[in-house]
Design an enzyme around this catalytic site. Structure first.
Site, PDB file in Angstrom:
ATOM      1  N   GLY A 229       0.839  -1.209   0.000  1.00  0.00           N
ATOM      2  CA  GLY A 229       0.000   0.000   0.000  1.00  0.00           C
ATOM      3  C   GLY A 229       0.865   1.247   0.000  1.00  0.00           C
TER       4      GLY A 229
ATOM      5  CE1 TYR B  43      10.355 -17.080   7.085  1.00  0.00           C
ATOM      6  CE2 TYR B  43      10.991 -19.078   5.905  1.00  0.00           C
ATOM      7  CZ  TYR B  43      11.230 -17.761   6.239  1.00  0.00           C
ATOM      8  OH  TYR B  43      12.337 -17.110   5.734  1.00  0.00           O
TER       9      TYR B  43
HETATM   10  P1  NAD Z   1      16.174 -11.886  11.290  1.00  0.00           P
HETATM   11  O1  NAD Z   1      15.224 -12.585  12.187  1.00  0.00           O
HETATM   12  O2  NAD Z   1      17.540 -11.591  11.800  1.00  0.00           O
HETATM   13  O3  NAD Z   1      15.553 -10.522  10.762  1.00  0.00           O
HETATM   14  C1  NAD Z   1      14.183 -10.283  10.670  1.00  0.00           C
HETATM   15  C2  NAD Z   1      13.907  -8.917  11.279  1.00  0.00           C
HETATM   16  O4  NAD Z   1      12.497  -8.636  11.150  1.00  0.00           O
HETATM   17  C3  NAD Z   1      14.233  -8.861  12.760  1.00  0.00           C
HETATM   18  O5  NAD Z   1      14.960  -7.703  13.037  1.00  0.00           O
HETATM   19  C4  NAD Z   1      12.862  -8.834  13.435  1.00  0.00           C
HETATM   20  O6  NAD Z   1      12.873  -8.166  14.664  1.00  0.00           O
HETATM   21  C5  NAD Z   1      12.033  -8.115  12.389  1.00  0.00           C
HETATM   22  N1  NAD Z   1      10.595  -8.394  12.479  1.00  0.00           N
HETATM   23  C6  NAD Z   1       9.981  -9.588  12.636  1.00  0.00           C
HETATM   24  N2  NAD Z   1       8.642  -9.428  12.679  1.00  0.00           N
HETATM   25  C7  NAD Z   1       8.413  -8.092  12.531  1.00  0.00           C
HETATM   26  C8  NAD Z   1       7.255  -7.297  12.498  1.00  0.00           C
HETATM   27  N3  NAD Z   1       6.025  -7.847  12.626  1.00  0.00           N
HETATM   28  N4  NAD Z   1       7.375  -5.958  12.344  1.00  0.00           N
HETATM   29  C9  NAD Z   1       8.603  -5.377  12.233  1.00  0.00           C
HETATM   30  N5  NAD Z   1       9.748  -6.087  12.263  1.00  0.00           N
HETATM   31  C10 NAD Z   1       9.657  -7.427  12.405  1.00  0.00           C
HETATM   32  O7  NAD Z   1      16.251 -12.755   9.951  1.00  0.00           O
HETATM   33  P2  NAD Z   1      17.119 -12.571   8.638  1.00  0.00           P
HETATM   34  O8  NAD Z   1      17.870 -13.824   8.448  1.00  0.00           O
HETATM   35  O9  NAD Z   1      17.834 -11.282   8.656  1.00  0.00           O
HETATM   36  O10 NAD Z   1      15.961 -12.535   7.532  1.00  0.00           O
HETATM   37  C11 NAD Z   1      15.555 -11.337   6.884  1.00  0.00           C
HETATM   38  C12 NAD Z   1      14.555 -11.680   5.801  1.00  0.00           C
HETATM   39  O11 NAD Z   1      15.144 -12.544   4.844  1.00  0.00           O
HETATM   40  C13 NAD Z   1      13.301 -12.399   6.335  1.00  0.00           C
HETATM   41  O12 NAD Z   1      12.165 -11.909   5.652  1.00  0.00           O
HETATM   42  C14 NAD Z   1      13.561 -13.835   5.960  1.00  0.00           C
HETATM   43  O13 NAD Z   1      12.358 -14.537   5.769  1.00  0.00           O
HETATM   44  C15 NAD Z   1      14.370 -13.702   4.679  1.00  0.00           C
HETATM   45  N6  NAD Z   1      15.209 -14.887   4.466  1.00  0.00           N
HETATM   46  C16 NAD Z   1      16.328 -15.084   5.200  1.00  0.00           C
HETATM   47  C17 NAD Z   1      17.078 -16.243   4.991  1.00  0.00           C
HETATM   48  C18 NAD Z   1      18.351 -16.517   5.756  1.00  0.00           C
HETATM   49  O14 NAD Z   1      18.950 -17.574   5.552  1.00  0.00           O
HETATM   50  N7  NAD Z   1      18.842 -15.644   6.587  1.00  0.00           N
HETATM   51  C19 NAD Z   1      16.659 -17.198   4.052  1.00  0.00           C
HETATM   52  C20 NAD Z   1      15.490 -16.951   3.356  1.00  0.00           C
HETATM   53  C21 NAD Z   1      14.781 -15.795   3.549  1.00  0.00           C
END
Ligand code: NAD
Ligand code: UDP
Length: 324
Positions: free
Chosen positions: A104, A147
């Site tokens: 949005g 997820y």
């Molecule tokens: P992470 O958990 O370190 O980071 C996610 C961040 O989102 C955190 O800072 C958390 O506090 C914040 N968050 C969660 N829910 C929230 C909400 N409702 N409102 C605001 N903030 C919120 O994980 P990451 O490894 O840094 O992953 C980042 C993104 O990349 C995610 O979307 C994840 O699905 C995607 N991803 C990561 C991997 C990996 O291997 N690290 C693989 C596939 C996808």
């Protein structure tokens, strides 16, 4: 330098988000980091707090917010199985309502928006390695579904906003990524093995350790994400980003022991439900469209990550908060 943009990074205080903040602040952009700190803490971005082009907002993406930006990187979502299964309903809300709120905003601001999707959209794949055209094999009823299905629904929303409202979208499917600032207690394999090895505790392999993953170092991944955001106008993805070099979990455990010089022994524990047996990205499309491929070998990236774990104060990190 490229044009200065106003950039919003949701989940910007997390593992990947904080590296992305570093990169874009360094490039001189105006960066807004938005996070509810569910799986992260301010220390990941505290070094940026004094910078004139960095702003930190505590906010939950499931709630609307009014900002003016040119680019949105939507990373907010717990990523580790232990974190996203902590409150599965909230995980689904974050993916779906977060996507709606950010799409949005992108529509209103005419901003380009990138979704951090995941290899989990392929589930436990029957096709190996996984190209973007593979539709996946996800169990919609299992413990990983909050997820996997949340991320699949977010991809659908992105495509529908593009078709209906011409929102300028980008979809990246991220495969297992590791590096400094990954949450030490996220329960993921790299963090568990390093912590166990540094403490000379048993290293717990789930199953027989023959299941495979392909591990991408965070710097390589961030380069891929930025290339996709600023990539060709006619390419919105989805595109796989990950390291195609595949390792068994046992090999990862052995390498961790070698690099830490640990006395840890391997022990075997039951495999969790729906644990994918193989995972390896097909990155042909990323090579072709973005001229991107990872450069950091597992041995080199793991050594840097181990260094970080050795020096970090584990007391600064906490498990998810029960109130979320
Ligand atoms: P992470 O958990 O370190 O980071 C996610 C961040 O989102 C955190 O800072 C958390 O506090 C914040 N968050 C969660 N829910 C929230 C909400 N409702 N409102 C605001 N903030 C919120 O994980 P990451 O490894 O840094 O992953 C980042 C993104 O990349 C995610 O979307 C994840 O699905 C995607 N991803 C990561 C991997 C990996 O291997 N690290 C693989 C596939 C996808
Ligand atoms: N795993 C393991 N020991 C651990 C943590 C994970 O053997 O302490 C295994 C897990 O069963 C899976 C792989 O390592 O097969 C990767 O797990 P992770 O939770 O890191 O991520 P996934 O790719 O499953 O989302």
């Amino acid at each position: 330098m490229s044009k200065v943009r106003r950039i919003l990074i949701t989940g910007g205080a997390g593992f990947l988000g904080s590296h992305l903040c570093d990169r874009l602040v360094d490039e001189g952009h105006d960066v807004i980091c938005l996070d509810n700190f569910f799986t992260s803490q301010k220390t990941n971005v505290s070094h940026l707090l004094g910078k004139r082009n960095f702003e930190l907002i505590r906010h939950d993406v499931t709630q609307p917010i009014w900002l003016e930006v040119d680019r949105i990187y939507n990373l907010a979502c717990p990523a580790a199985p232990g974190h996203y299964q902590f409150n599965p309903i909230k995980t689904m809300k974050t993916s779906v309502m977060g996507a709606i709120n950010m799409l949005g905003m992108a529509l209103r601001c005419r901003a380009r928006i990138l979704q951090a999707s995941t290899s989990e959209v392929y589930g436990d794949p029957e096709v190996h390695p996984q190209p973007e055209s593979y539709r996946g094999s996800v169990n919609p009823l299992g413990p990983r579904a909050c997820y996997d299905e949340g991320k699949r629904a977010a991809e659908t929303l992105f495509m529908d906003y593009q078709r209906m409202n011409r929102v300028d979208i980008r979809l990246v499917r991220i495969f297992n990524t590791y590096g400094p600032r990954m949450h030490p207690f996220d329960g993921r394999v790299v963090s568990n093995f390093i912590r166990q090895a540094l403490a000379n505790e048993d290293i717990a392999i789930y199953g027989d350790g023959q299941q495979t993953r392909s591990f991408c170092y965070c710097d390589d991944l961030i380069e891929g994400i930025v290339r996709m955001m600023e990539g060709p106008d006619d390419f919105s993805g989805p595109v796989n980003l990950g390291n195609p070099h595949e390792f068994t979990i046992r090999e990862l455990a052995e390498l961790t022991i070698e690099l830490t010089g640990s006395k840890s022994k391997l022990v075997f524990e039951p495999l969790p439900a729906d644990d994918p047996t193989r995972r390896q990205p097909d990155i042909t499309l990323a090579r072709e469209k973005l001229a991107w491929e990872p450069n950091v070998e597992l041995r080199e990236g793991l050594a840097k990550t181990i260094d970080w774990f050795r020096n970090v104060d584990l007391g600064e990190y906490r498990p998810p908060t029960p109130n979320y």
